[in-house]
Design an enzyme around this catalytic site. Structure first.
Site, short mmCIF file in Angstrom:
data_model
loop_
_atom_site.label_atom_id
_atom_site.label_comp_id
_atom_site.label_asym_id
_atom_site.label_seq_id
_atom_site.Cartn_x
_atom_site.Cartn_y
_atom_site.Cartn_z
N HIS A 21 0.86 -1.19 0.00
CA HIS A 21 0.00 0.00 0.00
C HIS A 21 0.89 1.23 0.00
O HIS A 21 1.74 1.39 0.87
CB HIS A 21 -0.92 0.02 1.23
CG HIS A 21 -1.87 1.19 1.21
ND1 HIS A 21 -3.13 1.10 0.67
CD2 HIS A 21 -1.73 2.48 1.63
CE1 HIS A 21 -3.74 2.28 0.78
NE2 HIS A 21 -2.90 3.12 1.35
N CYS A 22 0.69 2.08 -1.00
CA CYS A 22 1.53 3.27 -1.14
C CYS A 22 0.73 4.52 -0.77
O CYS A 22 -0.24 4.86 -1.46
CB CYS A 22 2.05 3.38 -2.57
SG CYS A 22 3.05 4.87 -2.86
N PRO A 23 1.11 5.22 0.30
CA PRO A 23 0.37 6.44 0.67
C PRO A 23 0.52 7.55 -0.37
O PRO A 23 -0.35 8.42 -0.47
CB PRO A 23 0.99 6.83 2.01
CG PRO A 23 2.35 6.20 2.02
CD PRO A 23 2.20 4.93 1.25
N ASN A 38 -2.15 6.95 -2.51
CA ASN A 38 -3.36 6.71 -1.73
C ASN A 38 -4.10 5.47 -2.23
O ASN A 38 -5.33 5.48 -2.41
CB ASN A 38 -4.30 7.93 -1.81
CG ASN A 38 -5.48 7.82 -0.86
OD1 ASN A 38 -5.36 7.26 0.24
ND2 ASN A 38 -6.63 8.32 -1.27
N ASN A 39 -3.36 4.40 -2.45
CA ASN A 39 -3.98 3.18 -2.95
C ASN A 39 -3.01 2.03 -2.79
O ASN A 39 -1.81 2.23 -2.58
CB ASN A 39 -4.34 3.35 -4.43
CG ASN A 39 -5.42 2.38 -4.88
OD1 ASN A 39 -5.93 1.58 -4.10
ND2 ASN A 39 -5.78 2.45 -6.15
#
Length: 298
Positions: free
Chosen positions: A155-157, A160-161
């Site tokens: 999950h990559c902030p 945002n996904n």
């Protein structure tokens, strides 16, 4: 006597272990083509910061370096190149953020659906107690998205996904284009410093000399930081695709239960069949050909 892991698998295989109140029917799907968006405060802030940093670089490149340049051809060529890369980077970011990464239908771990799988003795079905879904092989649960994601890498902030089966192409393009515009801005900043040293600082920029120096230093810091970060991310993503092993699978050292394919075939699975210029475009949806059926049991 069976180990806890074996007992857990026996429970997972039992179709009626979840009561109806524990696993409500799947929610109705929204309108066709509805945009995917995760309502996570940290992710939204990181996404906004990403766009602001690109727009800041755009401002410095255009108004500090290109407009005061002596050569119109130099300004035109570099302006077109930088803006093209910026549009592709932001387009990739938007697609990575607003594309369903491969979410498993929520709440489908019902007795009726499990019975429809027609399990045979010895087969195991994996259920997620957090989102109440039947997990296909290689799916993992994301605590931020609150869904199980097929071939979830991480999950990559910043987007945002989750990075998963359906949006990994866009994430790879995002890291590549950010690395390229970072490198391009660093090269132009170096040339502009030389240009200003050769001429009067008051004539090499529309801003005052102190403001020009501060803006160039900030741009160099931003460019160097993101060049290193996105280059590393791009390299790890390409390696993950070629080896057909997600970041989570590498971290957990999970047993490989899927067929091994060539590196070229793994690239085509992510970017589409066949090879074309659309591989480099975030606005072209990957053509995956005939999709393979998902395996729910092992």
């Amino acid at each position: 006597m069976k180990s806890p892991a074996h007992r857990s698998r026996d429970i997972e295989r039992h179709a009626g272990y979840l009561r109806p109140e524990h696993c409500a029917p799947p929610p109705q799907l929204g309108p066709s083509g509805a945009m995917w968006f995760i309502r996570d405060g940290c992710g939204i802030v990181c996404g906004v910061i990403t766009w602001m940093l690109v727009l800041f670089a755009e401002f410095v490149v255009l108004f500090v370096m290109l407009m005061p340049a002596r050569s119109v051809l130099y300004s035109l060529v570099n302006g077109v190149l930088f803006n093209t890369l910026a549009v592709l980077a932001l387009g990739s970011h938007f697609k990575a953020m607003c594309t369903d990464p491969g979410a498993v239908p929520k709440g489908n771990a019902t007795k009726e659906f499990i019975e429809s799988l027609q399990l045979k003795p010895g087969q195991v079905v994996y259920k997620c107690p957090k989102c109440c879904s039947i997990k296909p092989d290689r799916a993992h649960h994301c605590s931020v998205c609150k869904r199980c994601i097929r071939k979830m890498d991480h999950h990559c902030p910043w987007v945002n996904n989750c990075v998963g089966e359906s949006n990994q192409k866009y994430f790879v393009l995002f890291t590549m284009y950010i690395a390229l515009i970072s490198l391009h801005s660093l090269i132009m900043a170096a040339f502009h410093f030389v240009f200003c040293f050769e001429r009067d600082w008051n004539t090499c920029s529309t801003f005052s000399p102190p403001a020009t120096v501060i803006l160039l230093i900030l741009l160099c810091f931003e460019g160097l930081l993101f060049l290193i970060f996105t280059s590393v991310m791009f390299g790890t993503q390409v390696h993950s695709i070629c080896s057909d092993e997600t970041g989570i699978e590498q971290l957990k050292k999970e047993e490989r239960r899927w067929a091994k394919k060539s590196k070229w075939m793994n690239l085509k699975v992510v970017f589409g069949h066949p090879f074309s210029i659309s591989w480099l475009s975030p606005f072209a949806k990957p053509d995956h050909g005939k999709a393979e059926p998902y395996q729910y049991v092992v």
